[in-house]
Each structure stands twice: as structure tokens, then as C-alpha cells.
Write an enzyme that holds these catalytic residues in place. Structure first.
Site, PDB file in Angstrom:
ATOM      1  CB  SER A 138      -0.866  -0.048   1.261  1.00 33.34           C
ATOM      2  OG  SER A 138      -1.616   1.120   1.377  1.00 33.34           O
ATOM      3  CE  LYS A 164      -4.932  -0.077   0.490  1.00 41.57           C
ATOM      4  NZ  LYS A 164      -5.593  -0.986   1.433  1.00 41.57           N
ATOM      5  CE  LYS A 166      -4.053   3.658   2.057  1.00 43.57           C
ATOM      6  NZ  LYS A 166      -5.272   3.192   2.695  1.00 43.57           N
ATOM      7  CG  ASP A 191      -7.951   2.368   0.464  1.00 43.31           C
ATOM      8  OD1 ASP A 191      -9.148   2.712   0.541  1.00 43.31           O
ATOM      9  OD2 ASP A 191      -7.315   1.874   1.413  1.00 43.31           O
ATOM     10  CD  GLU A 216      -8.997  -1.227   0.358  1.00 38.51           C
ATOM     11  OE1 GLU A 216      -7.978  -1.364  -0.362  1.00 38.51           O
ATOM     12  OE2 GLU A 216      -8.979  -1.417   1.584  1.00 38.51           O
ATOM     13  CG  ASP A 241     -10.795  -1.371   4.786  1.00 34.99           C
ATOM     14  OD1 ASP A 241     -11.015  -2.065   5.785  1.00 34.99           O
ATOM     15  OD2 ASP A 241      -9.831  -0.578   4.743  1.00 34.99           O
ATOM     16  CE  LYS A 265      -7.302  -2.427   6.506  1.00 31.94           C
ATOM     17  NZ  LYS A 265      -7.655  -0.999   6.486  1.00 31.94           N
ATOM     18  N   GLY A 293      -4.264  -4.604   6.146  1.00 32.50           N
ATOM     19  CA  GLY A 293      -3.324  -4.364   7.236  1.00 32.50           C
ATOM     20  C   GLY A 293      -3.536  -2.988   7.811  1.00 32.50           C
TER      21      GLY A 293
HETATM   22  O1  NPG Z   1       0.236  -2.485   4.899  1.00 29.69           O
HETATM   23  O2  NPG Z   1      -0.479  -2.594   6.923  1.00 29.69           O
HETATM   24  C1  NPG Z   1      -0.464  -2.074   5.804  1.00 29.69           C
HETATM   25  C2  NPG Z   1      -1.300  -0.837   5.577  1.00 29.69           C
HETATM   26  C3  NPG Z   1      -2.301  -0.974   4.498  1.00 29.69           C
HETATM   27  O3  NPG Z   1      -3.130   0.954   3.466  1.00 29.69           O
HETATM   28  C4  NPG Z   1      -3.178   0.229   4.419  1.00 29.69           C
HETATM   29  N1  NPG Z   1      -3.984   0.439   5.437  1.00 29.69           N
HETATM   30  O4  NPG Z   1      -6.985   2.131   4.729  1.00 29.69           O
HETATM   31  O5  NPG Z   1      -6.339   0.120   4.448  1.00 29.69           O
HETATM   32  C5  NPG Z   1      -6.141   1.247   4.868  1.00 29.69           C
HETATM   33  C6  NPG Z   1      -4.809   1.588   5.501  1.00 29.69           C
HETATM   34  C7  NPG Z   1      -4.833   2.076   6.912  1.00 29.69           C
HETATM   35  C8  NPG Z   1      -3.706   1.986   7.679  1.00 29.69           C
HETATM   36  C9  NPG Z   1      -5.930   2.624   7.469  1.00 29.69           C
HETATM   37  C10 NPG Z   1      -3.685   2.437   9.002  1.00 29.69           C
HETATM   38  C11 NPG Z   1      -5.914   3.085   8.781  1.00 29.69           C
HETATM   39  C12 NPG Z   1      -4.769   2.994   9.526  1.00 29.69           C
END
Ligand code: NPG
Length: 371
Positions: A138, A164, A166, A191, A216, A241, A265, A293
Site C-alpha cells: 500500500s 495499492k 491511496k 483506496d 477500495e 473495507d 482486516k 493491514g
Molecule cells: O500495509 O499494513 C499495511 C497498511 C495498508 O493501506 C493500508 N492500510 O486504509 O487500508 C487502509 C490503511 C490504513 C492503515 C488505514 C492504518 C488506517 C490505519
């Protein structure tokens, strides 16, 4: 061997991130997480809470989690006596409404201890069908397309199998188009982190032309109806999600056509047990799932990787290597091999433990809870 719980210890840890992680919610520079340790019989078990310092991604946040754990959840779990079946833990906490992230950390710790007593791995407990899992990565919102491409180039060199991106309102179609042009062969997804509204449908119609694996969580986490309207207008699958907190949510989302993919998650849905239920609902309906994650340390990452080995998980997850986020993890690092796969831990329980010196160096507060 006794299944009696001797007590819990909570720790808040702080780990500097390799690079700031920016989403439409804001920017994280440090990873702050609450860890739960349970001492049961002769073993200890560990769990990690997925909450952040502020209630932006979810209603839960670290200080609130700490209070929910010490005031309600841990006392009632201890009060219930020995844990014969690991499901007992969820049942003891069921009277507390919500607090899924806090509950997931408790469930993970007790399940880890329970499985260690039985010398069984979490992966085998959840029905894993593979020993290694394909990994995605991500990418936080970068200052510009060149910076984003440079960061992604490094990940592709390491073997990641899906990227992915953002997005946020105002930084979406152009950035993703730039990414798509430069990375013609790379499976790409985006996402939106719930930052858009149905009125923004033209953004998603433009993204629909860019051959993305999925879009997403484009819209508000409580808005399944609008997700269904948007999905009907797009060829690209919508992945939910934040909207999927439980197997019941997954059933409704699938029935109303709000998504064609689900990001499970474990830390968000209340733990491994509910994650398996969501997986089963989706599998029954023919909906692919993957494991997301929350920038977990090795303690939470171990749970995610074990669940990623379930049969219905047919897409690479955000199960990135420890070095994606941390110079030094709390556990021995999770690594990916050159073809973008990660080994699923096969030792007892979650298969990893925090390294004591590393844990002490990262701890910013501790509290014990006993009866
Ligand atoms: O690789 O652990 C990972 C992070 C993946 O992008 C990621 N997480 O929106 O999915 C999400 C985002 C996130 C991370 C959202 C931390 C909130 C807190």
C-alpha cells in the site's frame, strides 16, 4: 496443563515509520500500538490492537481502547475463569457493544496462548491451505507522481505483486493515470478510504477506464446503498473495507451488490474468529477476499499472514514485509522473497514473539490487570 488465565499486561509501543504514511485521514509518522499479553498456565500469548491514536479511520482510538480494556474487557475475561474453548473469550466480551479493535487484541492474545498450549499454529487452526502467501503493498499519498513512481519502483524491485494507491479528492484521476502509464503491467488498485460521495461518481467513472484490480472503499463506511449504486455503474470491482465490520455486514453488502471484493482486516472486525466467518460468507457467495493491514508490528502481522493462507483468500493482501514500515520490527522481521511471497508462520500460536530488548526500547506505557 492449566488453561487458567493469570493476568494481562498492556503495553503501548511507539515505532518510528521508515517514511510517513499519508492517507485521506492524515499522516502517521510513528506507529503507536497497544499490545496485550496474557499469562496463562505456563505460556504467554500476544495480541496487537489495530487502533490509531485518533478516531479517524474507526470510532476506536488508543486511549479509548486502553480504558475499554482495563475497565471492562480484561476484568470480565479474567472473571470467567479457565478458558476451555477459545470461543469463550469472545462470549465473555459480547456484552460490551462494539470495541472490535480492543476485543480483537484480547482474542488474539488468548488464542495465541491457547494454541501454544496445544502446540498448534494459528494457520492450521484457521484452515490454511498454503505455506506462503503473495503480498501486495500500500502506497501512501506522495507529494507528486514522480515521488510516487520512485517509491513504487523500489517495491516492484522487491517483488510485490500488487500496488495499492491511496487517493483523496483532488489527488486521484491524474495521479492514478500517471501511475497506470508508467506501470502498464502492474496490478494496480486504489483506496479512497471513505473520502468520497456518490456525487463524485465521475471520478470513479474515469478510474474505471484505467484497468484497476479494484476500487477500495470509495464512499462513506455507513453507506452500503450508495456503494451499490456506484458498483452498478462501474466495471471495476468495488472492494469494501471499513464498511465490513462483521459477517453480518458482509452478507448484507454482498446481497445488495455494494461490493464484489472484501478486504478483511482481522484487527478491525473483532479478531480471527470473525475474520474466518467473513471469509466463509464471501466464499459461499463467490466473492474474493484478501487480508488488509493497519501497519501492524510483527505481532499483528503474524495473524494477518496466517489468515491470508485461507482458501478463499485469492488476492494478494497488504501483508507487506516489516521493512516496508519499520527499520526494526518488534519481532524477528517478516520478509518477502524475490517473487513477492511471504512464509506463513508455522510455529505454535501466532508463531512469533516480541524480542524482549526491542519491546522494552519501544514501550511508552505499561499496565498490568489481574483479578
Ligand atoms: O500495509 O499494513 C499495511 C497498511 C495498508 O493501506 C493500508 N492500510 O486504509 O487500508 C487502509 C490503511 C490504513 C492503515 C488505514 C492504518 C488506517 C490505519
Amino acid at each position: 496443563m492449566s488453561n487458567s488465565l493469570r493476568g494481562f499486561e498492556l503495553r503501548e509501543v511507539a515505532l518510528p515509520l521508515v517514511r510517513p504514511f499519508r492517507t485521506s485521514f492524515g499522516e502517521e509518522r510513528d506507529k503507536r500500538a497497544i499490545l496485550v499479553r496474557v499469562d496463562a498456565g505456563d505460556v504467554s500469548g500476544w495480541g496487537e490492537c489495530a487502533a490509531s491514536p485518533e478516531p479517524r479511520y474507526s470510532e476506536e482510538w488508543n486511549d479509548g481502547v486502553w480504558l475499554a480494556l482495563t475497565a471492562f474487557l480484561l476484568p470480565c475475561v479474567l472473571d470467567g475463569g479457565p478458558v476451555e474453548r477459545h470461543e469463550d473469550v469472545g462470549a465473555r466480551m459480547a456484552w460490551v457493544r462494539g470495541q472490535r479493535m480492543a476485543k480483537a487484541a484480547v482474542e488474539a492474545a488468548v488464542l495465541d496462548a491457547w494454541l501454544r498450549m496445544r502446540e498448534r499454529s494459528l494457520a492450521s487452526h484457521v484452515g490454511a491451505v498454503r505455506r506462503r502467501v503473495p503480498c501486495g503493498v500500500s502506497v501512501g499519498i506522495a507529494p507528486d507522481v514522480d515521488a510516487m513512481l520512485e517509491e513504487i519502483g523500489g517495491y516492484l524491485d522487491r517483488g510485490y505483486r500488487r500496488v495499492k494507491l491511496k487517493i483523496e479528492p483532488g489527488r486521484d484521476v491524474d495521479v492514478v493515470r500517471g501511475g497506470r502509464r508508467a506501470l502498464a503491467a502492474t496490478p494496480l488498485s486504489v483506496d479512497g478510504d471513505a473520502a468520497y460521495r456518490l456525487e463524485d461518481a465521475p471520478v470513479f467513472e474515469a478510474l474505471d477506464e484505467l484497468d484497476l484490480v479494484m476500487i477500495e472503499q470509495p464512499l462513506d463506511h455507513e453507506d452500503l446503498a450508495d456503494h451499490a449504486v456506484l458498483q452498478a455503474r462501474l466495471r471495476t470491482p468495488i472492494c469494501l473495507d471499513e464498511s465490513i465490520r462483521s459477517a453480518a455486514d458482509a452478507r448484507v453488502a454482498i446481497e445488495v451488490g455494494a461490493c464484489r471484493v472484501i478486504n478483511i482486516k482481522p484487527g478491525r472486525v473483532g479478531g480471527a474468529v470473525e475474520s474466518v466467518r467473513i471469509h466463509d460468507v464471501a466464499r459461499e457467495a463467490g466473492i474474493p477476499v484478501w487480508i488488509g493491514g493497519m501497519l501492524e508490528t510483527g505481532v499483528g502481522r503474524a495473524v494477518n499472514v496466517a489468515l491470508a493462507a485461507m482458501p478463499g483468500v485469492t488476492m494478494p493482501g497488504d501483508t507487506s514485509a516489516s521493512e516496508r514500515y519499520f527499520h526494526e520490527d518488534l519481532t524477528p522481521p517478516f520478509v518477502i522473497d524475490s517473487d513477492g511471497h511471504m512464509d506463513v508462520p508455522d510455529g505454535p500460536g501466532i508463531g512469533v514473539e516480541p524480542l524482549p530488548d526491542r519491546l522494552d526500547a519501544c514501550t511508552v506505557r505499561v499496565e498490568g490487570v489481574t483479578l
